[in-house]
Design a protein around this motif. Structure first.
Motif, PDB file in Angstrom:
ATOM      1  N   ARG A  51       0.860  -1.183   0.000  1.00 63.03           N
ATOM      2  CA  ARG A  51       0.000   0.000   0.000  1.00 63.03           C
ATOM      3  C   ARG A  51       0.896   1.233   0.000  1.00 63.03           C
ATOM      4  O   ARG A  51       1.677   1.447   0.920  1.00 63.03           O
ATOM      5  N   LEU A  52       0.804   2.032  -1.076  1.00 63.62           N
ATOM      6  CA  LEU A  52       1.589   3.259  -1.188  1.00 63.62           C
ATOM      7  C   LEU A  52       0.683   4.455  -0.935  1.00 63.62           C
ATOM      8  O   LEU A  52      -0.439   4.505  -1.430  1.00 63.62           O
ATOM      9  N   MET A  53       1.175   5.413  -0.165  1.00 59.42           N
ATOM     10  CA  MET A  53       0.446   6.650   0.076  1.00 59.42           C
ATOM     11  C   MET A  53       1.120   7.740  -0.743  1.00 59.42           C
ATOM     12  O   MET A  53       2.329   7.971  -0.602  1.00 59.42           O
ATOM     13  N   VAL A  54       0.354   8.400  -1.606  1.00 60.63           N
ATOM     14  CA  VAL A  54       0.878   9.425  -2.498  1.00 60.63           C
ATOM     15  C   VAL A  54       0.207  10.753  -2.164  1.00 60.63           C
ATOM     16  O   VAL A  54      -1.015  10.818  -2.046  1.00 60.63           O
ATOM     17  N   ARG A  55       1.019  11.804  -2.020  1.00 60.01           N
ATOM     18  CA  ARG A  55       0.491  13.133  -1.720  1.00 60.01           C
ATOM     19  C   ARG A  55       0.832  14.069  -2.872  1.00 60.01           C
ATOM     20  O   ARG A  55       1.987  14.156  -3.273  1.00 60.01           O
ATOM     21  N   ASP A  56      -0.172  14.779  -3.406  1.00 58.35           N
ATOM     22  CA  ASP A  56       0.087  15.706  -4.503  1.00 58.35           C
ATOM     23  C   ASP A  56       0.449  17.092  -3.956  1.00 58.35           C
ATOM     24  O   ASP A  56       0.490  17.306  -2.748  1.00 58.35           O
ATOM     25  N   ASP A  57       0.737  18.021  -4.876  1.00 57.11           N
ATOM     26  CA  ASP A  57       1.171  19.366  -4.472  1.00 57.11           C
ATOM     27  C   ASP A  57       0.146  20.096  -3.625  1.00 57.11           C
ATOM     28  O   ASP A  57       0.498  20.956  -2.827  1.00 57.11           O
ATOM     29  N   SER A  58      -1.137  19.753  -3.778  1.00 61.16           N
ATOM     30  CA  SER A  58      -2.175  20.430  -2.996  1.00 61.16           C
ATOM     31  C   SER A  58      -2.275  19.859  -1.575  1.00 61.16           C
ATOM     32  O   SER A  58      -2.997  20.388  -0.747  1.00 61.16           O
ATOM     33  N   GLY A  59      -1.562  18.738  -1.332  1.00 59.91           N
ATOM     34  CA  GLY A  59      -1.614  18.106  -0.020  1.00 59.91           C
ATOM     35  C   GLY A  59      -2.609  16.962   0.068  1.00 59.91           C
ATOM     36  O   GLY A  59      -2.683  16.283   1.079  1.00 59.91           O
ATOM     37  N   ALA A  60      -3.380  16.744  -1.007  1.00 60.01           N
ATOM     38  CA  ALA A  60      -4.345  15.637  -1.028  1.00 60.01           C
ATOM     39  C   ALA A  60      -3.588  14.310  -1.072  1.00 60.01           C
ATOM     40  O   ALA A  60      -2.610  14.158  -1.801  1.00 60.01           O
ATOM     41  N   THR A  61      -4.037  13.356  -0.265  1.00 54.37           N
ATOM     42  CA  THR A  61      -3.396  12.047  -0.180  1.00 54.37           C
ATOM     43  C   THR A  61      -4.267  10.993  -0.857  1.00 54.37           C
ATOM     44  O   THR A  61      -5.481  11.007  -0.726  1.00 54.37           O
ATOM     45  N   ARG A  62      -3.605  10.097  -1.586  1.00 58.34           N
ATOM     46  CA  ARG A  62      -4.301   9.008  -2.264  1.00 58.34           C
ATOM     47  C   ARG A  62      -3.562   7.711  -1.972  1.00 58.34           C
ATOM     48  O   ARG A  62      -2.332   7.682  -1.912  1.00 58.34           O
ATOM     49  N   GLU A  63      -4.314   6.656  -1.795  1.00 63.03           N
ATOM     50  CA  GLU A  63      -3.740   5.338  -1.536  1.00 63.03           C
ATOM     51  C   GLU A  63      -3.717   4.540  -2.835  1.00 63.03           C
ATOM     52  O   GLU A  63      -4.714   4.483  -3.541  1.00 63.03           O
TER      53      GLU A  63
END
Length: 86
Positions: A51-63
């Motif tokens: 399970r990878l947690m990815v955060r974009d420039d806006s700070g939103a996190t997606r799994e």
């Protein structure tokens, strides 16, 4: 079980930058994932859920769920070897 990201110097790093529109390669000798605390030994061909947690420039996190195969090398390694010129 835990996954950590290691740099080429084998030091643990907290984050890995994933620039938009660019490929990021994880491989021995470069940035790579290390699995610790496994409950069994892994064999070639086994599959491991990561399970990878990815955060974009806006700070939103997606799994992102990855079903990774245990291999000695990546298919990308073979492809790069085929394109190696002397």
């Amino acid at each position: 079980r835990r996954v950590t990201i290691h740099s080429p110097r084998s030091t643990s790093i907290a984050r890995l930058t994933l620039p938009a529109g660019h490929e990021v390669v994880l491989a021995p000798g470069g940035d790579h994932l290390t699995l610790t605390g496994l409950t069994r030994n892994l064999r070639l061909g086994d599959r491991v859920g990561i399970r990878l947690m990815v955060r974009d420039d806006s700070g939103a996190t997606r799994e992102i769920l990855v079903n990774a195969e245990v291999r000695e090398r990546s298919p990308l390694d073979d492809e790069l070897r085929g394109h190696h010129h002397h």
